[in-house]
Design a protein around this motif. Sequence first.
Motif, short mmCIF file in Angstrom:
data_model
loop_
_atom_site.label_atom_id
_atom_site.label_comp_id
_atom_site.label_asym_id
_atom_site.label_seq_id
_atom_site.Cartn_x
_atom_site.Cartn_y
_atom_site.Cartn_z
N ASP A 149 24.12 32.01 62.42
CA ASP A 149 23.67 33.23 63.09
C ASP A 149 22.33 32.94 63.76
OD1 ASP A 149 22.77 35.71 63.88
OD2 ASP A 149 23.43 36.73 62.06
N ILE A 186 26.81 32.58 66.22
CA ILE A 186 26.61 33.97 66.67
C ILE A 186 25.30 34.03 67.43
CG2 ILE A 186 26.34 36.37 65.96
CD1 ILE A 186 27.90 35.75 63.44
N GLY A 216 26.95 38.33 69.59
CA GLY A 216 26.68 39.15 68.41
C GLY A 216 27.14 40.59 68.53
N LEU A 219 32.36 40.73 67.72
CA LEU A 219 32.71 39.75 66.69
C LEU A 219 34.19 39.79 66.29
CD1 LEU A 219 29.56 40.06 64.39
CD2 LEU A 219 30.04 38.31 66.12
N ARG A 223 36.05 37.74 63.22
CA ARG A 223 36.76 38.46 62.14
C ARG A 223 38.19 37.98 62.01
NH1 ARG A 223 34.06 43.79 64.71
NH2 ARG A 223 31.99 43.53 63.76
N LEU A 231 34.26 38.32 55.29
CA LEU A 231 32.97 38.26 55.97
C LEU A 231 31.92 39.11 55.29
CD1 LEU A 231 34.04 38.46 59.72
CD2 LEU A 231 32.83 36.55 58.65
N TYR A 235 28.70 41.55 59.36
CA TYR A 235 29.56 41.05 60.43
C TYR A 235 30.90 41.79 60.47
CZ TYR A 235 26.17 37.24 60.10
OH TYR A 235 25.01 36.50 60.04
#
Length: 268
Positions: A149, A186, A216, A219, A223, A231, A235
């Motif tokens: 991230d 991300i 970001g 997502l 997923r 997750l 997220y």
Amino acid sequence: MLFLRSTEEHTDEQLFKIKQLRQLVEKSDELEVGTDDIFLTKFLYYTNWDTFKAYQAIHAYYDFKLRHPTWVAQHPVQYYAKIFFATQCRFVMPHTDKNGRVLVIFKTVDAFQEFPDYLQHLVEMDDLIFESMLMLPRVQRNGITVICDLQGTTRNFLRQFSPMFMKIVNEKNTVLPFSQRIVHIIQRGFLMHVTSSLFLPFMNKDFKDRIFTHDGRHLNKLREMVGVEYLPAEYGGPATNVLDTNLIFNHLSQSADYLEQLQQYKKR
């Protein structure tokens, strides 16, 4: 249990190859490393149980360490406790993703002012995490999924990412003995494309093919690939999937003696 390190059941052929690799390592005049099953099998799984390639992979890893000694952990686990808990930037989920891979989350958190050698600490912390993951039979078999991230990336990070730094990152990626490593990046904001343009050109094609980038703000692809139920909540996962530094640090602490022992391994 996710962090179970019980004795792995091996076939007769696998046991023979473990014995073969142990003999090769013990006969080496250059390697000063262990020959326990967990150490040897991480290289055997990495090379699809090709004994000679596993032996070469051990040499390649310790060649890297010989050239870049500061790119591996150099202190006991407890040395890193303050930075782990102060930054809250390294996590592992208590369950695997939908493909059976252990799920690790790395975040960019700017702590350069608090920790003058921050980037060096991160390099060593990540080495500890990867080595601790490679002790797990399920990781040796299935590999890991890493979520990077980068939404917290600041100019302080970008100043550190020199071409030489990125080349060494890529070099280490080529010797880490994961049978499979899927990386999800991300990004969001004005630094999104800058960050990718710094990292990706230095990655070899094989590793680059396993890197997936995500905005970001969107997502859905992440997923779908990881499994939304696995997750962290932030997220899109279940509210109960809360990131907790204690989980990764407790795992490291339980493996502290072995991890410190690994730091002594080298190539002459």
